[in-house]
Design a protein around this motif. Structure first.
Motif, mmCIF file in Angstrom:
data_model
loop_
_atom_site.group_PDB
_atom_site.id
_atom_site.type_symbol
_atom_site.label_atom_id
_atom_site.label_comp_id
_atom_site.label_asym_id
_atom_site.label_seq_id
_atom_site.Cartn_x
_atom_site.Cartn_y
_atom_site.Cartn_z
ATOM 1 N N UNK A 140 0.849 -1.198 0.000
ATOM 2 C CA UNK A 140 0.000 0.000 0.000
ATOM 3 C C UNK A 140 0.881 1.244 0.000
ATOM 4 N N UNK A 141 1.942 1.205 0.811
ATOM 5 C CA UNK A 141 2.907 2.298 0.796
ATOM 6 C C UNK A 141 3.575 2.467 -0.553
ATOM 7 N N UNK A 142 3.863 1.348 -1.228
ATOM 8 C CA UNK A 142 4.468 1.409 -2.560
ATOM 9 C C UNK A 142 3.533 2.077 -3.559
ATOM 10 N N UNK A 143 2.243 1.730 -3.509
ATOM 11 C CA UNK A 143 1.272 2.392 -4.373
ATOM 12 C C UNK A 143 1.229 3.883 -4.121
ATOM 13 N N UNK A 144 1.326 4.260 -2.839
ATOM 14 C CA UNK A 144 1.351 5.684 -2.496
ATOM 15 C C UNK A 144 2.620 6.349 -3.031
ATOM 16 N N UNK A 145 3.754 5.649 -2.952
ATOM 17 C CA UNK A 145 5.008 6.190 -3.506
ATOM 18 C C UNK A 145 4.880 6.500 -4.989
#
Length: 502
Positions: free
Chosen positions: A41-46
């Protein structure tokens, strides 16, 4: 009589052990997978964060002033930084294990978000994005491997599909926070996912296949049974895993590193999955998977002819992506992997070409002004298609396709392809938009997706419902897996007989 006793003893033991497990194997697997999911989820936000960051920094009162060149580097430098993480990942996965690699991957990304909070110039922004990219590179190799090794064949498809769901969720979160919050405040919200990820990963055990590959067979049994319980199918899979690794340890002679890698690249169980994953990740990137989140506002502004407010159209894309990812989690566990992938390819290619045709017709005046927004419909259908099939399936296959012995190396090489394509596609996107506009760029993407789809149609086997060992046997060319399973069962019974006699 001995054979009869051997059949009864393990059954009684398993029943007793099952009574000690109040939490179901599915929930235990879900707990183990959830740490990786939070990271993704953090990667998608990145990936999506530049879509709102750059829009806010273009304002006259912006705290940081950027040139168009700065903007393209901020959006694309993740791809270059991914390379360093990808190159480090095989060593970490092999020497440190899946769990510790997942834990370590959260640290540079947290540092990147912390640096972003204090950034006062373009250099600091680029450094923060580089740190995030390095952590993402480690996780890009570790995530599918970890999820596949934690999961049973029954649940592996849906768990691997959560990678696509996580990307979509992260992109939606970044765009929502970036729309309603100042970009530094939005960074705090996005970075918090990595804190939760680190906590959840720390509560999970090491994966059983990694423990078996390092000769820690008792720890492997403990981890496997914690994740999978003690039912008959799970016990069979456990013994096959242990026997295959014991045999590997006995039969593998010690050779130099150079000769080892020279032998590895000639083995079909290594080069076939590697080629397939290289095509998979090229497909993943040329479908616009990372371009659209980075430049959503400008793309949708052109597609809608300015008739839909920019941030509204961006959130429309995010909502469609999120809903599609939820559907993908359901569909991928019901249908074959190939079916889902090629359905996504067909929808994406058709939608891209239809959007391009509509944009050309609009430019030539064949679409009336009140209907200039109509290409947005086919664009949203394209978002649906690529999120349904092109986003989840490469990650699902990446976790399944490599043999245990070469899983770290294969994930690293295929991940290198992913990171290089990430950089190339995102870095060249602004130049393509300027040279041939969005409609021409969509034609290029549609053509590239078609080429990758043709190759994968002939190369990709079906993996749904198969154990990781069965997939390995496919690439090795082992036809009669039933004989191997039967031999493994005989070895297991002999082992139990020795214990009983003792």
């Amino acid at each position: 009589m001995a054979a009869k006793k051997i059949e009864i003893v393990p059954t009684r033991t398993m029943a007793c052990e099952n009574e000690k497990q109040p939490v179901s194997p599915f929930l235990r697997q879900l707990q183990a997978v959830s740490g990786v999911v939070m990271y993704m989820i953090g990667t998608g936000a990145n990936i999506a964060y530049p879509g709102v960051l750059l829009e806010q920094l273009r304002q006259p009162d912006s705290a940081v002033r950027l040139t168009p060149e700065h903007e393209s580097w901020i959006a694309s430098i993740l791809g270059l930084a991914l390379i360093s993480g990808i190159l480090t990942a095989p060593f970490c996965l092999q020497k440190l294990g899946r769990r510790l690699t997942n834990q370590l991957s959260t640290l540079p990304t947290l540092a990147g978000w912390a640096l972003l909070l204090t950034a006062k110039d373009p250099i600091a922004l680029l450094m923060s994005r580089s740190l995030q990219g390095f952590g993402m590179g480690l996780q890009a190799a570790a995530a599918p491997v970890s999820i596949a090794e934690y999961s049973s064949p029954k649940h592996r498809g849906v768990f691997l599909a959560t990678i696509a769901f996580s990307f979509a969720t992260g992109m939606l979160v970044a765009h929502v926070f970036g729309t309603i919050l100042y970009w530094r405040t939005a960074a705090v919200a996005c970075g918090s996912f990595y804190v939760v990820s680190l906590i959840l990963i720390s509560l999970s055990p090491e994966t059983p296949p990694y423990l078996a590959s390092t000769g820690k067979f008792n720890e492997c049994r403990k981890s496997f049974r914690w994740l999978r319980g003690y039912d008959e199918d799970a016990e069979k899979e456990l013994e096959i895993l242990l026997n295959s690794q014991k045999k590997q340890t006995i039969t593998t002679p010690k050779v130099s590193k150079l000769k080892y890698y020279a032998d590895v690249v000639r083995k079909p169980e290594f080069y076939k999955p590697t080629v397939i994953m290289m095509f998979m990740f090229v497909l993943f990137q040329v479908s616009g998977m990372t371009v659209i989140p980075s430049y959503t506002v400008s793309i949708m502004n052109e597609v809608t002819g300015g008739q839909i407010e920019s941030y509204t159209s961006m959130l429309m894309v995010d909502v469609v992506r999120f809903i599609s990812a939820v559907i993908a989690c359901i569909v991928i566990n019901k249908l074959n992997r190939r079916t889902v992938l090629f359905l996504g390819i067909y929808i994406s290619v058709a939608s891209l070409f239809i959007t391009s045709i509509l944009l050309y017709l609009r430019d030539f005046g064949y679409i009336p002004d009140p209907y200039k927004w109509t290409p947005a419909i086919s664009t949203l259908l394209y978002i649906f298609g690529k999120t349904l099939g092109i986003l989840p399936i490469p990650w699902a296959i990446a976790g399944e396709i490599f043999p245990l012995e070469y899983r770290s190396l294969g994930s690293g090489i295929s991940g290198l392809t992913l990171s290089l394509m990430f950089f190339l596609v995102v870095k060249t996107a602004p130049a393509l938009f300027r040279a041939i506009s969005v409609k021409g760029t969509f034609c290029v993407y549609g053509f590239c997706i078609s080429i990758c789809g043709v190759f994968l149609f002939f190369l990709l086997p079906e993996t749904k419902g198969k154990t990781l060992y069965e997939i390995e046997c496919h690439f090795k060319g082992v036809k009669d897996k039933a004989v191997q399973i039967e031999m493994s069962e005989k070895d297991r019974m002999l082992e139990l007989e020795k214990v009983e006699e003792g």
